[in-house]
Design a protein around this motif. Structure first.
Motif, PDB file in Angstrom:
ATOM      1  N   ALA A  47      45.389  35.861 -13.531  1.00 16.05           N
ATOM      2  CA  ALA A  47      45.940  34.994 -12.546  1.00 16.05           C
ATOM      3  C   ALA A  47      46.288  33.623 -12.833  1.00 16.05           C
ATOM      4  O   ALA A  47      46.860  32.982 -11.314  1.00 16.05           O
ATOM      5  CB  ALA A  47      45.367  35.493 -11.314  1.00 16.05           C
ATOM      6  N   SER A  75      49.252  45.383  -6.081  1.00 20.12           N
ATOM      7  CA  SER A  75      47.590  45.580  -5.421  1.00 20.12           C
ATOM      8  C   SER A  75      48.927  46.862  -4.307  1.00 20.12           C
ATOM      9  O   SER A  75      49.832  46.723  -3.881  1.00 20.12           O
ATOM     10  CB  SER A  75      47.021  45.098  -5.386  1.00 20.12           C
ATOM     11  N   THR A  94      45.796  43.331 -17.251  1.00 15.69           N
ATOM     12  CA  THR A  94      45.367  44.060 -16.667  1.00 15.69           C
ATOM     13  C   THR A  94      44.063  43.184 -16.931  1.00 15.69           C
ATOM     14  O   THR A  94      42.151  43.325 -16.502  1.00 15.69           O
ATOM     15  CB  THR A  94      44.469  45.259 -17.400  1.00 15.69           C
ATOM     16  N   GLN A 103      40.230  47.653 -10.259  1.00 16.14           N
ATOM     17  CA  GLN A 103      41.072  46.832 -10.904  1.00 16.14           C
ATOM     18  C   GLN A 103      42.459  45.722 -11.678  1.00 16.14           C
ATOM     19  O   GLN A 103      42.926  45.568  -9.997  1.00 16.14           O
ATOM     20  CB  GLN A 103      41.743  48.637 -11.955  1.00 16.14           C
ATOM     21  N   TYR A 104      42.624  45.272 -11.768  1.00 14.34           N
ATOM     22  CA  TYR A 104      43.630  43.814 -12.216  1.00 14.34           C
ATOM     23  C   TYR A 104      44.889  44.956 -12.925  1.00 14.34           C
ATOM     24  O   TYR A 104      44.609  45.174 -13.743  1.00 14.34           O
ATOM     25  CB  TYR A 104      42.360  42.831 -12.228  1.00 14.34           C
ATOM     26  N   PRO A 145      41.899  39.257 -15.196  1.00 14.60           N
ATOM     27  CA  PRO A 145      41.816  38.729 -14.265  1.00 14.60           C
ATOM     28  C   PRO A 145      42.345  37.625 -14.504  1.00 14.60           C
ATOM     29  O   PRO A 145      42.991  36.410 -13.170  1.00 14.60           O
ATOM     30  CB  PRO A 145      40.950  39.288 -12.954  1.00 14.60           C
ATOM     31  N   CYS A 184      48.749  43.895 -13.001  1.00 17.21           N
ATOM     32  CA  CYS A 184      50.263  43.290 -12.662  1.00 17.21           C
ATOM     33  C   CYS A 184      51.068  43.595 -13.969  1.00 17.21           C
ATOM     34  O   CYS A 184      50.714  43.229 -14.763  1.00 17.21           O
ATOM     35  CB  CYS A 184      50.041  41.510 -12.454  1.00 17.21           C
ATOM     36  N   PHE A 210      46.857  41.735  -7.012  1.00 17.52           N
ATOM     37  CA  PHE A 210      47.672  42.453  -7.812  1.00 17.52           C
ATOM     38  C   PHE A 210      45.677  43.365  -8.093  1.00 17.52           C
ATOM     39  O   PHE A 210      45.265  43.587  -9.336  1.00 17.52           O
ATOM     40  CB  PHE A 210      48.167  41.666  -9.594  1.00 17.52           C
ATOM     41  N   THR A 211      44.544  43.148  -6.863  1.00 19.92           N
ATOM     42  CA  THR A 211      43.476  43.646  -7.113  1.00 19.92           C
ATOM     43  C   THR A 211      43.731  44.972  -6.906  1.00 19.92           C
ATOM     44  O   THR A 211      43.825  44.998  -5.699  1.00 19.92           O
ATOM     45  CB  THR A 211      42.278  43.330  -7.409  1.00 19.92           C
ATOM     46  N   THR A 251      45.052  37.197  -7.170  1.00 23.75           N
ATOM     47  CA  THR A 251      43.571  37.704  -8.036  1.00 23.75           C
ATOM     48  C   THR A 251      44.397  39.331  -6.486  1.00 23.75           C
ATOM     49  O   THR A 251      44.697  39.783  -7.517  1.00 23.75           O
ATOM     50  CB  THR A 251      42.743  37.375  -8.612  1.00 23.75           C
ATOM     51  N   ASP A 252      43.853  38.327  -5.726  1.00 25.01           N
ATOM     52  CA  ASP A 252      44.441  39.760  -4.419  1.00 25.01           C
ATOM     53  C   ASP A 252      45.073  40.509  -4.660  1.00 25.01           C
ATOM     54  O   ASP A 252      45.159  41.514  -4.432  1.00 25.01           O
ATOM     55  CB  ASP A 252      43.488  39.393  -2.900  1.00 25.01           C
TER      56      ASP A 252
END
Length: 207
Positions: free
Chosen positions: A196, A151, A191, A16-17, A193, A19, A10-11, A7-8
């Motif tokens: 993930a 990210s 978009t 905003q998340y 989370p 990918c 792509f945040t 998650t980190d």
């Protein structure tokens, strides 16, 4: 890597998340390097595309080439590239910001109607720091960072690459994420989370 770590990656800094992967075959073109370095850069792109189980092509029907990689010494050189201002919106103020920040690299992505990646522009200013980086390492790093929309802080604290003996390689966990993100079952753009969690499930060791 667990779901929180993924998650980190792509945040974004704004929370905003996001990918996104390429929605079409990749057609690279490289400017500003000698033939030997050109082959190194294209070879790195080909290797990462193969890792993702994605495709490359000879030409893009819309743009001709959809992944443009520029090597140069001064940001101002970009302003002299014919028609680049048509491809990269706001090129002049962007160059001014990058000059002010003393940046040595920047990536611009363009997206299709489904918000998958349709084009990317990679700008690499060969300052003293990057001039000391082996071409193979620099090429692999850029190929990894352009195969997905990571990210903007994904690799700030830790590189996507690792040293193994005398060679620089892609960290296995990053390679696993790239492969998972290109699973046809998963959406090209996410978009939520929870995405993930789906990536983590695909890279978890199988018993």
């Amino acid at each position: 890597m667990n779901a929180a770590e993924i998650t980190d990656l792509f945040t974004r800094a704004d929370g905003q998340y996001l990918c996104a992967r390429w929605g079409r075959p990749i057609v690279p073109v490289v400017f500003g390097v000698e033939d030997s370095t050109l082959q190194t850069v294209k070879g790195a792109i080909e290797a990462v595309v193969a890792l993702a189980n994605h495709k490359m092509a000879e030409t893009d029907p819309e743009l001709g080439a959809n992944l443009m990689v520029f090597f140069f010494r001064d940001w101002a050189e970009l302003l002299d590239v014919p028609n680049l201002d048509r491809l990269v919106e706001g090129l002049e103020p962007l160059v001014a910001r990058l000059q002010a920040a003393d940046a040595n690299q920047y990536r611009v992505f363009r997206f299709d109607t489904a918000n998958a990646i349709r084009a990317a522009f990679v700008f690499i200013r060969m300052d003293a720091a990057l001039s000391d980086v082996p071409a193979e390492t620099l090429a692999l790093s850029q190929a990894v960072q352009v195969i997905l929309l990571w990210s903007d802080t994904a690799f700030t604290d830790r590189s996507a690459l690792a040293v193994a003996g005398d060679h620089t390689i892609l960290r296995p966990e990053i390679g696993a994420i790239i492969r998972a993100a290109y699973d046809p079952v998963l959406p090209a753009v996410a978009t939520d989370p929870a995405h993930a969690l789906r990536l983590a499930a695909r890279i978890a060791p199988q018993s």
